[in-house]
Design a protein around this motif. Sequence first.
Motif: not given
Length: 363
Positions: A7-24
């Motif tokens: 899972v790749i996420g894109q955002y200005p900062m880390l969100t809850s989704f990125h913390i729990e799910t994203a690999d990059l």
Amino acid sequence: FPEIDYVIGQYPMLTSFHIETADLVFPLREWLEEPMVNMTQLNTQWLQNECVHIGETVSHSIPAAQVVAKCSELMGGALPGLKPGYLGSSTEEEVKAAVAETLRAPSWDELVKDTDKYVPCITPADEYFNYHQHEMVVDDGLPAGFGTESRKIETYCQILLKLSRTGYPFCYPEPQEACADYSPICSYIEPAESPLADTEYPFVLTSGRVSYFHHGTMRHAPFSRELHPTAEIRINPVSAKELGIAHMDWVKISSRRGEVHARAYLTEGVNPKAVWMERFWNPECYDASQPNPTAGWRECNVNVLTKNDAPFNEVYGSYTNRGFTVKIEKSEKPAGVWVEPAEFTPFLPTADLLAEAQTKDVF
């Protein structure tokens, strides 16, 4: 999402989704940092120029386009199912060139040099507006009419019914039969969770947003959080007195799905049997300074309470984001949630970030 390989996420900062799910996670610009065109009043376009960049930020289209380009290179020059240009511009220069072209300037440099000459860009009415489209003859030899199945004005929206029940025309290749239980005449139906008979959860909750944030964005902005540091639930003073709750006391809000916390904001602007709560999440809960980091969405997020099982809205198929019942009791502030201005110091930009703000390509 746990079943997805990568899972790749894109955002200005880390969100809850990125913390729990994203690999990059790719760090992107916030929307105010992005050079882009905004349209107002239909045919009038304005330039949204860049503000100061803090840290490493790039246009949202760049990382994905570069990843796909690299994958294409490694796989022989083509990726099945992806059209060229589908992911937008791949360089900063192309983004700015596209903005300049939209505003009818010869180049980005010329646009910035003489903004008043090109902004606002007003499309003449005879070019922008296209009347009498309904009279245009289409492939069956008949006028196009309105955008309905009958091509006439419909008070009973047949295509909406098909969309809500089957996903047509977006999710199915063939038309589906419409369900028969959609009534064009509105009638009152008592909610599945009704405050009229619910003694265990006596308040009906409605939700909304505050002006300091746009949905989930900017919860990490220290000055915005100083103005509105945490979730609040608005309660009528009469109801609050019965519960022994004072203005700005911490309370626990519980539904049949879960529980969250917020500060009580007493106001006569809500009915004594109703409460209002804004959706909130707390990125400070996974800051490096926390002794027991969490993902930050369980503490104060009204979505924990919402009703996402049947019955669904019979026409739209949506679940209940508001209008369900809750109970409220006095409580304590959850661990890890910041309230005082000084606590948001870790969110302030560092000298290193301000000195070397990155806005170039990430590869």
